[in-house]
Write a protein that holds these residues in place. Sequence first.
Motif, PDB file in Angstrom:
ATOM      1  N   HIS A 120       0.820  -1.219   0.000  1.00 15.69           N
ATOM      2  CA  HIS A 120       0.000   0.000   0.000  1.00 15.69           C
ATOM      3  C   HIS A 120       0.852   1.267   0.000  1.00 15.69           C
ATOM      4  N   ARG A 134      -1.846   5.887  -5.786  1.00 19.29           N
ATOM      5  CA  ARG A 134      -3.212   6.138  -6.257  1.00 19.29           C
ATOM      6  C   ARG A 134      -3.309   5.789  -7.734  1.00 19.29           C
ATOM      7  N   PHE A 178      -0.873   3.787 -12.383  1.00 18.81           N
ATOM      8  CA  PHE A 178      -0.820   4.129 -10.966  1.00 18.81           C
ATOM      9  C   PHE A 178       0.310   5.112 -10.704  1.00 18.81           C
ATOM     10  N   ASP A 179       0.098   6.055  -9.785  1.00 15.55           N
ATOM     11  CA  ASP A 179       1.206   6.816  -9.214  1.00 15.55           C
ATOM     12  C   ASP A 179       1.852   5.896  -8.188  1.00 15.55           C
TER      13      ASP A 179
END
Length: 92
Positions: free
Chosen positions: A4, A9, A28-29
């Motif tokens: 995570h 994000r 995704f970043d």
Amino acid sequence: MDPHTILLRPVITEKTTHGIETLNTYVFDIAVNANKIMVRRAVEEIFKVKVVKVNIRNRRGKAKRIGRSIGYGKDRKEAIVTLRQGDKLDIY
């Protein structure tokens, strides 16, 4: 690293949405110190899908100007993740 903290994000734009619909790719970043192997493991662990390919691109921060001084925004790192045919992510 925790999965995570690697995936920050999802990037949702018109262009990435077109990639989701036609090519089964997601953007995704990611953390600046993450690499392709870490991204692959994080996506497979979080979403329980099979990743076929991962591409990474570095995005430089935009120049910001206030009066005479010029500064820069944050640098970003993005991962383009291609999934196996038939797999999907529910990121909306």
